[in-house]
Write an enzyme that holds these catalytic residues in place. Structure first.
Site, PDB file in Angstrom:
ATOM      1  N   ASP A   1     -35.925 -67.427 -20.394  1.00  0.00           N
ATOM      2  CA  ASP A   1     -35.819 -68.894 -20.425  1.00  0.00           C
ATOM      3  C   ASP A   1     -37.114 -69.514 -19.881  1.00  0.00           C
ATOM      4  O   ASP A   1     -37.093 -70.178 -18.852  1.00  0.00           O
ATOM      5  CB  ASP A   1     -34.603 -69.363 -19.610  1.00  0.00           C
ATOM      6  CG  ASP A   1     -34.673 -68.978 -18.133  1.00  0.00           C
ATOM      7  OD1 ASP A   1     -35.382 -67.992 -17.794  1.00  0.00           O
ATOM      8  OD2 ASP A   1     -34.050 -69.663 -17.300  1.00  0.00           O
TER       9      ASP A   1
ATOM     10  N   HIS B   1     -40.118 -63.539  -9.375  1.00  0.00           N
ATOM     11  CA  HIS B   1     -38.807 -62.937  -9.674  1.00  0.00           C
ATOM     12  C   HIS B   1     -38.837 -62.060 -10.940  1.00  0.00           C
ATOM     13  O   HIS B   1     -38.534 -60.875 -10.912  1.00  0.00           O
ATOM     14  CB  HIS B   1     -37.755 -64.026  -9.926  1.00  0.00           C
ATOM     15  CG  HIS B   1     -37.484 -64.925  -8.788  1.00  0.00           C
ATOM     16  ND1 HIS B   1     -36.758 -64.558  -7.690  1.00  0.00           N
ATOM     17  CD2 HIS B   1     -37.840 -66.225  -8.572  1.00  0.00           C
ATOM     18  CE1 HIS B   1     -36.657 -65.571  -6.851  1.00  0.00           C
ATOM     19  NE2 HIS B   1     -37.304 -66.601  -7.365  1.00  0.00           N
TER      20      HIS B   1
HETATM   21  C1  BDR Z   1     -34.480 -66.970 -11.642  1.00  0.00           C
HETATM   22  O1  BDR Z   1     -34.139 -68.311 -11.977  1.00  0.00           O
HETATM   23  C2  BDR Z   1     -35.137 -68.875 -12.795  1.00  0.00           C
HETATM   24  O2  BDR Z   1     -35.463 -70.138 -12.303  1.00  0.00           O
HETATM   25  C3  BDR Z   1     -36.320 -67.950 -12.732  1.00  0.00           C
HETATM   26  O3  BDR Z   1     -37.050 -67.952 -13.939  1.00  0.00           O
HETATM   27  C4  BDR Z   1     -35.724 -66.615 -12.434  1.00  0.00           C
HETATM   28  O4  BDR Z   1     -35.371 -65.939 -13.616  1.00  0.00           O
HETATM   29  C5  BDR Z   1     -34.643 -66.858 -10.137  1.00  0.00           C
HETATM   30  O5  BDR Z   1     -33.448 -67.145  -9.489  1.00  0.00           O
HETATM   31 CA    CA Z   2     -36.216 -66.711 -15.813  1.00  0.00          CA
END
Ligand code: BDR
Ligand code: CA
Length: 316
Positions: free
Chosen positions: A8, A242
């Site tokens: 995303d 992340h």
């Molecule tokens: C996740 O949430 C999204 O905002 C980031 O892309 C990541 O995949 C972190 O909690």
């Molecule tokens: Ca993400």
């Protein structure tokens, strides 16, 4: 290694995608999009932009714009900006790389075309995967593994980011996530317990800009917005990588410590999106965990090795 990247985009999604595109070991088969860091039109446009920018040949396939829990959530503009990529300037993007069809059908067809070979790296809400499983449950036995960025299990006090109980990708579609954990495929969970060890400081990002060139510079630009969120909201100097950590797991699982056991997601209520694992070492009687397959949750990581590997890979 054959990979579908379900995403995303998203600033850290962009970091992960550039990483994937540089790994000679990886054959990227498709980039499937999902609502999350922005609406589906925006995350799909961002995927097309990044594909073009990073010179990727794999197609983009549009995925779910609505989640299976039927709850619509506000977009995380404070984290990823209005355009999902830290409000950098995004030029008009051609739709040449957009393949017709749905993400869930692409996932089914690709797994069936290469039984036992395809790894799905899912770094957004798990809606596309759950739709694929609902349509064709047999794919669970045909995928090589599913590596997800999501969840939080309380290690190092990390129990959630979007709420005290939940991580954003799981909270975004807890119904889908719960179905993913319940299926008989090998799921590896790269959650906040380990991702918060991957801090890209401003010095590190400046080095990336210098060593990697235009795409490193682009990641650093996007990260300006992301860094404000981490500083203002979490008091953290740097940004958390992340999603890139899910890619590292594919290459270097030996850098991670894991705990095995079935996982359940709370699908409603104040703690919706909470992920709870029952360690396999614990032999309880009947419970909501009892009939589920054991999955692997990452509980520790050698962060310095990851940051070095990321930088070295991007500089290739
Ligand atoms: C996740 O949430 C999204 O905002 C980031 O892309 C990541 O995949 C972190 O909690
Ligand atoms: Ca993400």
């Amino acid at each position: 290694m054959k990979v579908i990247f379900d995403t995303d985009p998203g600033i850290d999604d962009a970091m992960a995608l550039l990483y994937l595109s540089k790994l000679a070991e990886v054959e990227l088969l498709g980039i499937t999009t999902v609502v999350g860091n922005a609406d589906i039109a925006t995350t799909t446009r961002n995927a097309l932009f990044l594909r073009q920018q990073f010179d990727i040949s794999a197609p983009v396939i549009r995925g779910a714009g609505e989640t299976l829990d039927g709850v619509s959530k506000p977009e995380p503009v404070i984290v990823h900006g209005v355009n999902g990529l830290g409000d950098i300037k995004i030029p008009a993007v051609s739709e040449d790389g957009l393949q017709a069809g749905t993400a869930s059908q692409f996932i089914i067809d690709t797994i069936r075309a290469h039984p036992g070979e395809v790894t799905i790296i899912a770094v957004g809400r798990m809606t596309n995967l759950a739709l694929a499983l609902r349509q064709d449950p047999a794919i669970a036995g045909m995928a090589k593994q599913v590596i997800i960025m999501g969840g939080a299990f309380g290690y190092q006090g990390r129990s959630g980011n979007i709420s005290p109980a939940a991580e954003a990708n799981i909270h975004g579609d807890p119904v889908a996530a719960d179905e993913i954990f319940a299926a008989s495929w090998k799921v590896v969970v790269v959650g906040l317990d380990v991702t918060h060890d991957i801090i890209l400081t401003s010095d590190y990002l400046a080095t990336l800009s210098a060593e990697v060139g235009a795409n490193g510079e682009l990641l650093a630009q996007m990260s300006d917005h992301y860094a404000k969120f981490y500083m203002n909201v979490m008091g953290l100097a740097g940004v958390v990588g992340h999603d890139l950590l899910a890619v590292t797991y594919l290459l270097h699982p030996e850098w991670f410590e894991t705990r095995e056991g079935p996982v359940v997601v709370l699908t409603e209520g104040i703690a919706a999106g909470q992920t709870i694992q029952m360690p396999s070492t614990r032999k309880n009687g009947p419970s909501p965990w009892a009939d589920r397959p054991a999955q692997l949750v990452c509980i520790a990581v050698e962060a310095e090795k990851v940051l070095q590997h990321y930088r070295a890979t991007l500089s290739r």
